[in-house]
Design a protein around this motif. Sequence first.
Motif, mmCIF file in Angstrom:
data_model
loop_
_atom_site.group_PDB
_atom_site.id
_atom_site.type_symbol
_atom_site.label_atom_id
_atom_site.label_comp_id
_atom_site.label_asym_id
_atom_site.label_seq_id
_atom_site.Cartn_x
_atom_site.Cartn_y
_atom_site.Cartn_z
ATOM 1 N N LEU A 1 2.354 2.060 -3.264
ATOM 2 C CA LEU A 1 1.243 2.869 -4.253
ATOM 3 C C LEU A 1 1.335 4.445 -4.070
ATOM 4 O O LEU A 1 1.331 5.214 -4.808
ATOM 5 C CB LEU A 1 0.003 2.086 -4.112
ATOM 6 C CG LEU A 1 -0.908 2.914 -5.179
ATOM 7 C CD1 LEU A 1 -0.849 1.977 -6.348
ATOM 8 C CD2 LEU A 1 -2.342 2.939 -4.652
ATOM 9 N N ALA A 2 1.310 4.690 -2.634
ATOM 10 C CA ALA A 2 1.172 6.352 -2.236
ATOM 11 C C ALA A 2 2.504 6.708 -2.576
ATOM 12 O O ALA A 2 2.381 8.066 -2.973
ATOM 13 C CB ALA A 2 0.919 6.111 -0.461
ATOM 14 N N TYR B 1 5.494 7.065 4.943
ATOM 15 C CA TYR B 1 3.965 6.162 4.923
ATOM 16 C C TYR B 1 3.895 5.582 6.196
ATOM 17 O O TYR B 1 2.828 5.523 6.821
ATOM 18 C CB TYR B 1 4.057 5.426 3.772
ATOM 19 C CG TYR B 1 2.797 4.301 3.901
ATOM 20 C CD1 TYR B 1 1.447 4.628 3.137
ATOM 21 C CD2 TYR B 1 3.105 3.098 4.146
ATOM 22 C CE1 TYR B 1 0.401 3.685 3.479
ATOM 23 C CE2 TYR B 1 1.882 2.185 4.475
ATOM 24 C CZ TYR B 1 0.723 2.436 3.791
ATOM 25 O OH TYR B 1 -0.356 1.747 3.987
ATOM 26 N N GLN C 1 2.429 7.240 -6.268
ATOM 27 C CA GLN C 1 1.608 8.497 -6.951
ATOM 28 C C GLN C 1 1.800 9.888 -6.499
ATOM 29 O O GLN C 1 1.829 10.982 -7.180
ATOM 30 C CB GLN C 1 0.033 8.144 -6.272
ATOM 31 C CG GLN C 1 -0.612 6.920 -7.081
ATOM 32 C CD GLN C 1 -1.964 6.817 -6.964
ATOM 33 O OE1 GLN C 1 -2.426 5.502 -7.186
ATOM 34 N NE2 GLN C 1 -2.861 7.710 -6.404
ATOM 35 N N THR D 1 -5.551 3.357 -0.919
ATOM 36 C CA THR D 1 -4.534 2.737 -2.079
ATOM 37 C C THR D 1 -4.857 1.399 -2.272
ATOM 38 O O THR D 1 -4.658 0.756 -3.429
ATOM 39 C CB THR D 1 -3.338 2.425 -0.771
ATOM 40 O OG1 THR D 1 -3.675 1.741 0.426
ATOM 41 C CG2 THR D 1 -2.424 3.848 -0.586
ATOM 42 N N PHE E 1 0.798 -1.124 -0.027
ATOM 43 C CA PHE E 1 0.025 0.164 0.150
ATOM 44 C C PHE E 1 0.893 1.134 0.024
ATOM 45 O O PHE E 1 0.748 2.140 -0.715
ATOM 46 C CB PHE E 1 -0.786 0.173 1.172
ATOM 47 C CG PHE E 1 -1.974 -1.230 1.214
ATOM 48 C CD1 PHE E 1 -2.486 -1.746 0.321
ATOM 49 C CD2 PHE E 1 -2.209 -1.721 2.500
ATOM 50 C CE1 PHE E 1 -3.387 -2.757 0.248
ATOM 51 C CE2 PHE E 1 -2.965 -2.825 2.740
ATOM 52 C CZ PHE E 1 -3.763 -3.154 1.606
ATOM 53 N N ASP F 1 -8.866 5.818 -6.723
ATOM 54 C CA ASP F 1 -8.096 5.598 -5.772
ATOM 55 C C ASP F 1 -8.611 6.292 -4.462
ATOM 56 O O ASP F 1 -7.994 7.164 -3.838
ATOM 57 C CB ASP F 1 -6.534 5.937 -6.097
ATOM 58 C CG ASP F 1 -6.602 7.457 -6.451
ATOM 59 O OD1 ASP F 1 -7.297 7.913 -7.125
ATOM 60 O OD2 ASP F 1 -5.486 8.110 -6.142
ATOM 61 N N ASP G 1 -2.849 6.296 3.298
ATOM 62 C CA ASP G 1 -3.710 5.239 2.548
ATOM 63 C C ASP G 1 -5.057 5.889 2.089
ATOM 64 O O ASP G 1 -5.566 5.501 0.969
ATOM 65 C CB ASP G 1 -4.335 4.147 3.368
ATOM 66 C CG ASP G 1 -3.142 2.916 3.572
ATOM 67 O OD1 ASP G 1 -2.536 2.618 2.638
ATOM 68 O OD2 ASP G 1 -2.750 2.782 4.743
ATOM 69 N N LEU H 1 -5.283 10.399 -4.004
ATOM 70 C CA LEU H 1 -4.314 10.434 -2.875
ATOM 71 C C LEU H 1 -3.437 11.765 -2.947
ATOM 72 O O LEU H 1 -3.304 12.321 -1.831
ATOM 73 C CB LEU H 1 -3.210 9.267 -2.930
ATOM 74 C CG LEU H 1 -3.928 7.908 -2.901
ATOM 75 C CD1 LEU H 1 -2.987 6.734 -3.174
ATOM 76 C CD2 LEU H 1 -4.940 7.567 -1.774
#
Lengths: 392, 131
Positions: free
Chosen positions: A176-177, A201, A180, A296, A173, A293, A215, A338
Amino acid sequence: MTDVPKRLLAFSDLTAIAGVGYTPFTKNSGVSTLTLACRAVLAALEDAGLPVDQVDGLATHRVGDSAPPTLVGPALGLTDLAWHLDQFGGGSVSHAVVGQAALAVATGMAETVVCYRAVNARSEFRMGGTGRGVPVSPEVQYQAPYGYVAPPQQYAMYARAHMLKYGTKAEHFGQLAVTQRANAAKNPRALMRIPITLDDYLASRWIAEPFRLLDCCLETDGACAVVVTTAERARALRRPPVLVSAAAWGGGTTHLSGPGADPTVTAAAALAPRLYAQAGLGPDDIDVAELYDCFTYSVIVQLEDYGFCGKGEGGPYVASGATAAGGPLPVNTHGGFLSEGYVHGMNHIAEAVSQLRGDAGERQVPGAEVALSTAQPGYILPATSALILRRP
Amino acid sequence: MARYRPEPDRDSREWWERVGRREFAVQVCDACGTARFPARAFCARCRTEGAHWREVAPEGTVESWIVNHQPFVPGPREPYVVVMVRLAAVPGCFVYGNWRGRRPPEHGERVTASYTRVDADLTLVDWRPGP
């Protein structure tokens, strides 16, 4: 491959998105959603090079939180709309609004439809119970008394189910954050442009375990609009047209019911074959994906359900860098909800259009010809929708 | 503690009345015998109306859970656990509740309904570990 009726194949590429428009994304717009909607509609028409009086259709979706076409039309002096749509729903139906506009244009019911979403989702109407009532659904009575009502809680529940079943990790997760945010750093519209690390994160505070703050999508004031017209007409306008190759709707089970319900599979899994067949394309043909989104996890599960990786492999797929800029499937090139801002899906469609027109600047995916953009995959409301857009 | 109260409707009223009596019952289709939850008029399998209530074992297995920290709704400010339970008596059906265990839930573990009396007019179904 899924059988596609001939008349549906005829719909493919018949309509196009001719322009996109935005208001700035902020935490407090200081204006009404009616004002935001008008500004975004006018910006999209300016982008397309179309005068306002050419508009004969308006479409939006909302959950009692925004200005409907019956207000926006008269406010812009459009007193004879041939077609309009005021769709109930949040992120599940964002792409359905544009799909329905394309249907209206394809049948000749309207010639030029502006689709918009305008929200003061931070300063006025926050999703998830903070400052507003519980959403109206008979199933809420079985959840809200337990302090379980907000989308971050519901998505966290499904995210953990996925972690338990497939070994998906917090680091997936987090990656991904991070990815992005790196995209948003190259996007002048984005609210959050300072890069983050995996450690940032992991250090962010708990919202609803397994979800941390990073998230969760932003809460944003802003509006975004796109102009849908015939492909033929779009070719004569200011901007390169972006064709609507496929539009699909999906539905599924509710939070509580549905025989054999598997909380790790979304309604997108059933929609995807219809969508791809309509466009005559498959996952391998997608050059860039703008995927809903809200959290996440929603991206990770959609990567699976839209067939970019095997079921349960969404986490490792993201961790491999596949969805980052320069990877085989750049995802949420604008930073997504996000990091760019949360306008419920219309900004994902607009970003896909920019990528296909080749005007996405520093974040441009070289040679992008086909884009997938998706709505909320059907967890909160058992409905979803998606578009495949392409360059002519 | 102020919290959201369920608003029983014409489909769900009997469910809440039974919970108030600490009965765990689901609807069973008169025509095809399929159990369903939540309460509603039509059977999703055979699409007929007509059902009767059947008391079932208030048991299930843990499908997932969250530990809530952000105060989204009126009620507890301290972290609390909401558990998603796969109901044994109704295939493919999930129910929710707060966790009444002294330790965190475990994936797939067996759980049993635990009735929480909020006040004279409201009883809720929560979940505790074990059969």
